[in-house]
Write an enzyme that holds these catalytic residues in place. Structure first.
Site, PDB file in Angstrom:
ATOM      1  CE  LYS A   6      -3.083   1.586   5.440  1.00 55.58           C
ATOM      2  NZ  LYS A   6      -2.996   1.058   4.082  1.00 55.58           N
ATOM      3  CB  SER A  47      -0.973  -0.001   1.178  1.00 59.60           C
ATOM      4  OG  SER A  47      -0.251   0.127   2.365  1.00 59.60           O
TER       5      SER A  47
END
Ligand code: ADP
EC number: 3.4.21.53
Length: 993
Positions: free
Chosen positions: A936, A893
């Site tokens: 996140k 990611s």
């Protein structure tokens, strides 16, 4: 023969007067002793007889010829009398009437006048002469082989039997002095000889003379010896009942003990060996005979003493053992009475039957059948056998399970909601799911077990919500952890054949909770171990699968159990490591962790409240300002969960407790001081200032009624001093407080606080008695004094840069502990024609390394597209690093972040301020979705990021987040890298350097 001498004499002694009982023993003795064949005893001697009474009568001498056969016919009347009175010594025998007597050789002991002796061999000799009624014989002790020791016992018999001796040979082996014996009675195989008086053997011709030397019975020495013998005999009689018997019988039939007879009596009863006895028999001098006897009976006393001590020791030992046995039996009885003793088979069966009877109508038939079989088996087994114990334990388990016992479920949705909210803040999706479950149960009327899996970082409340769900549903709660579990038997139990076999955790759970519909929390399901024998995951599958667990089979129990009503809640940190078949059957609810705002609520409404109660502090005694709490969460407890926050709050409250206690002591002490001025006069040393400084330390105290904003120490000190009635008079407890303060490190404060607590109680008592109206102090914790309670902050901001420099971009990462921000840094190492290469560091995993390579390629392509004339990547040696080099990192990611970092370097332009991004990139620049959107986002908020770039495919995840998480964020969803380029660097023209 010799080996039986002592024993023989012992037996004889007991039987000479004892009739029936002794006979058997004598028979034995006779059998042992007389092994020779039939012997002719009639080699006969002439004899001389003595009057034996020591009265000095001239002995009647009878001459007799040696004859081949003893011819004697006793006169009828006397013979009759002798026979009839078997054990009685006739008064005056008349041996002078008998000219010839048989010789009876005696192997063991001489026969003493006045005593009986059995002889079985004599009978056969008599048999030939039965018609002649031979009633007298001369009993002589047989001499041993010359040189043999009469006391020595040897195991083997040597030499010929005494009955093999005949004629002159026999005559020579007989002792000189013997006893005239009357054949008193014949009983069975035995003839009883009764000693009358001494005989001396002569040659074949008998010489008769007196065999007892005349003596003076008034002689003092003889008399003294006689009395000594009597007194010694008395001692013997005292300790030996057998001797007493003899003495009685003897005196009854013999009459008075004359000096000579007394000596004979003593010697006959003693256990001395035959030669010593023979010595007494041969001793014709009465005085000397008495002395010999005295020796023998003295020895007898010693022997008796030893015998007694041996008997006593044995008796003590036996009685000790008996006592223990008795106590043991009593213990058993007590245990049985208290129901502790389970040995009793019938009691056991009754107990098991009673247990099963109570749930018979709800119990499945197959269980009842197994129960009956096992109970029947138990009856047949030996209670001490191991099989018995196995069956007993099995029945114990089988009957202890809650067959068909369900707790009444609470289908009240409102109530459940209330309980869930009471215990946990937020977690709305978990709560919603539980309420749905309850609603379905209410409509159906019954509930079905389901598997819920709560996943999330540690400390987010997975376990505690499980407990809360159980409370809301009114189910019993049972928790077990499968972290690292590698043994299938832990879940499914051991087979009963193994020693120490146990059922699995599920059966243990049912037994301990006592209902068949508990909530079972299986902790750490993502950390399930891998067994070498069997796979625990498959066993769990059988347990959890609603299709299978209606008939869950535990190896130990071996009867199917219905677990379909059990509600399973599993917890995991990451769902990736949960075996897929298990995951398939679960309903996963992710708890991502909490943002600062949520943590503030949790801390205020839950953690503070619980901790305050646990510390015994009243709400009005403490105030933690919002700013302090915010500071605490931001700088001390950044992780996703709240466990650490809870610990910090506990730490703060413990310290507050200590401060309050110290404060109370000083106030109450001064109150006490004013009550007892006389007693306190001596303690007027410490000044008012000392007191306040010591009590307050570095903290600010204020009265609850005073203005909370006045926090400085001086103000508090003034307030304090006002409160002290007589500051000069300090109570005696003060000194103790001071002492307690001396080495008070922060770690010790709790302990000291506890010690002081009890002191405070006393002091408060005094205060109350005095009618003192103590004002409660309040401790305020603000940003300024937070450090005093929790120390210096452990976290510094995740942000390294206020404004990221060229080549540095903030990315968003996700770990099992929650989300975090991380930087990707790129620098130029050197430039030159065709030097384009990328060097990577930062403990990156393979996926991340690959993703860096991809980023390098994509960045080159994009640069070529946006700024075609820039040959930066072709000619530059670059270094890409991900800081926190000690932490291993992996995952795709960070792809878009890496590209941005490389491009920033290439175009020499910083990225936009407060920007963070995440997303996997393909070689063509497409952005793929990532996981952990909530984590996140929370991490980004923590780092004060304003703009976030997420992959377009993650829009749905973001939209699901609660408003307070999304609030104030500028979020962009992109599906292609070119959009990120625009967001990060703005217009391309301005990027040209
Ligand atoms: P986990 O099992 O996820 O590691 P725990 O269930 O042990 O964490 O929770 C740790 C502590 O945090 C518990 O005391 C719990 O009460 C508290 N806690 C966690 N989440 C919340 C919440 N949302 N509201 C109130 N307390 C919470």
């Amino acid at each position: 023969m010799e080996n039986n001498t002592r024993e023989g004499s012992f037996h004889e002694r007991g039987d000479w007067f004892g009739e029936q009982t002794g006979r058997r023993k004598l028979n034995e003795l006779a059998n042992m002793s007389y092994t020779g064949e039939k012997t002719l005893f009639r080699l006969t001697a002439s004899f001389s007889s003595d009057s034996g009474e020591g009265d000095g009568d001239a002995a009647k001498s009878v001459d007799a010829k040696a004859v081949e056969e003893a011819e004697y016919a006793s006169t009828g009347a006397e013979a009759e009398e002798a026979k009839a009175s078997s054990a009685i010594v006739p008064t005056i025998p008349r041996p002078e009437d008998h000219l010839n007597v048989m010789v009876v050789p005696l192997p063991h002991r001489p026969l003493f006048p006045g005593f009986y002796m059995p002889d079985s061999k004599l009978l056969s000799a008599l048999a030939d002469n039965c018609k002649r009624s031979v009633t007298y014989a001369g009993a002589f002790l047989f001499k041993d082989e010359p040189g043999t020791d009469p006391s020595l016992v040897s195991g083997t018999e040597t030499g010929k039997s005494i009955y093999e001796f005949k004629g002159q040979e026999l005559f020579n082996r007989l002792h000189d002095i013997g006893t005239l014996a009357q054949i008193s009675s014949i009983q069975g195989n035995e003839v009883y000889l009764l000693g009358h008086r001494r005989l001396r053997k002569t040659e074949m011709v008998c010489i008769s003379r007196s065999l007892e030397l005349p003596y003076n019975k008034d002689d003092d020495v003889i008399k003294a010896t006689y009395f000594e013998v009597i007194s010694t005999l008395r001692d013997v009689l005292k300790i030996s009942s057998v001797w007493r018997e003899y003495a009685k019988t003897y005196s009854r039939y013999i009459g008075e003990f004359t000096y000579g007879r007394l000596a004979d009596f003593g010697a006959a009863l003693s256990m001395a060996n035959k030669l010593l006895c023979q010595q007494v028999l041969e001793e014709l001098d009465v005085h000397r005979r008495l002395k010999l006897t005295l020796d023998l009976i003295k020895k007898e006393i010693e022997i008796n003493k030893i015998q007694e001590s041996i008997a006593k020791a044995i008796e003590e030992k036996i009685s000790g053992e008996q006592r223990r046995y008795l106590l043991n039996e009593q213990l058993k009885a007590i245990k049985k009475e208290l129901g502790l003793e389970t040995d009793d088979k019938t009691a056991l069966s009754a107990k098991f039957r009673e247990r099963i009877e109570s749930k018979k109508d709800r119990c499945p038939p197959h269980v009842l059948q197994v129960f009956e079989e096992e109970l029947a088996k138990l009856q047949l087994l030996e209670a001490s056998s191991s099989e018995f114990n196995v069956t007993r334990n099995y029945l114990d388990w089988l009957t202890a399970l809650p067959w068909g016992d369900y707790s009444d479920e609470n289908f009240d949705v409102h109530n459940a909601q209330k309980i869930l909210d009471e215990d946990h803040y937020g977690l709305s999706d978990v709560k919603e799911r539980i309420l749905e479950f309850i609603a379905v149960g209410k409509l159906r009327g019954t509930s079905h077990g389901k598997i819920i899996c709560l996943s999330g970082p540690p400390g987010v409340g997975k376990t505690s919500i499980g407990r809360s769900i159980a409370r809301a549903l009114n189910r019993k709660f049972y928790r077990f952890s499968v972290g690292g579990l590698a043994d299938v038997a832990e879940i499914k139990g051991h087979r009963r054949t193994y020693i120490g076999a146990m059922p699995g955790k599920v059966v243990q759970c049912l037994k301990s909770v006592g209902t068949a519909n508990p909530l079972i929390l299986i902790d750490e399901i993502d950390k399930l171990g891998r067994g070498h024998a069997g796979d625990p995951a498959s066993a769990l599958l059988e347990l959890l699968d609603p299709e299978q667990n209606m008939n869950f089979l535990d190896h130990y129990l071996d009867v199917p159990i219905d677990l379909s009503k059990v509600l399973f809640v599993c917890t995991a940190n990451v769902i990736e490591t949960i075996p897929t078949p298990l995951l398939d059957r679960m309903e996963v609810i992710a708890i991502a962790g909490y943002i600062t705002d949520e943590k503030m609520h949790i801390a205020r409404d839950y953690l503070e409240k619980a901790t305050r109660e646990a510390c015994g502090i009243k709400p009005e005694q403490v105030e933690v300002t919002a700013a302090a709490l915010h500071e605490l969460i931001e700088n001390y407890c950044r992780e996703a969960g709240v466990r650490n926050l809870q610990k910090q709050i506990e730490k703060i409250y413990r310290k507050i407790a200590l401060q309050l206690v110290r404060k109370a002591i000083s106030i109450e002490t001064s109150a006490a001081a004013s009550i007892q001025p006389g007693k306190l006069e001596q303690y007027n040393e410490p000044s008012k200032e000392d007191l306040i400084e010591d009590v307050d330390g570095s903290l600010s105290f204020e009265k609850s009624d005073s203005d909370p904003s006045s926090e400085n120490v001086d103000a508090a000190a003034t307030a304090e001093s006002k409160n002290i009635a007589n500051p000069e008079q300090i109570g005696e407890t003060w000194e103790e407080v001071e002492m307690a303060e001396v080495d008070l490190s922060p770690d010790q404060t709790t302990r000291v606080g506890e010690q002081i607590n009890s002191k405070v109680d006393e002091v408060i008592d005094i205060g109350e008695k005095a009618g003192g109206d103590t004002e409660v102090d309040k401790v305020v914790i603000d940003v300024s004094n937070l450090v005093d309670f929790v120390g210096k902050p452990v976290f510094h901001a995740d942000r390294i840069y206020d404004q990221t420099p060229i080549g540095v971009v903030m990315g968003l990462a996700w770990t099992a502990l929650g989300g975090s921000t991380l930087y990707i840094e790129t620098t130029l190492v050197e430039q030159g024609e065709a030097k384009g290469v990328l060097h990577i560091t930062g403990q990156l995993g393979d996926v991340m390394k690959e993703s860096a390579q991809i980023a390098h390629t994509v960045a080159r392509a994009i640069l070529l597209e946006k700024v075609p004339e820039n040959p930066f990547f072709a000619n530059s040696k670059l270094h890409l690093h991900v800081p926190a080099g000690a932490t291993p990192k992996d995952g795709p990611s960070a792809g878009c972040t890496m590209i941005t970092s490389l491009l920033s370097l290439a175009i020499k332009k910083q990225v936009r301020k407060d920007l963070a991004m995440t997303g996997e990139v393909t070689l063509t620049g497409r952005i793929l979705p990532i996981g952990g959107v909530k984590e996140k986002t929370i991490a980004a908020r923590r780092s004060e990021v304003k703009t976030i770039i997420f992959p377009a495919a993650n829009r749905r995840d973001f939209d699901e987040l609660s408003d307070n998480v999304k609030e104030g964020l500028d979020v962009h969803f992109v599906d292609d890298y070119s959009k990120i380029f625009e967001l990060a660097f703005g217009s391309i023209d301005s990027s040209k350097s």
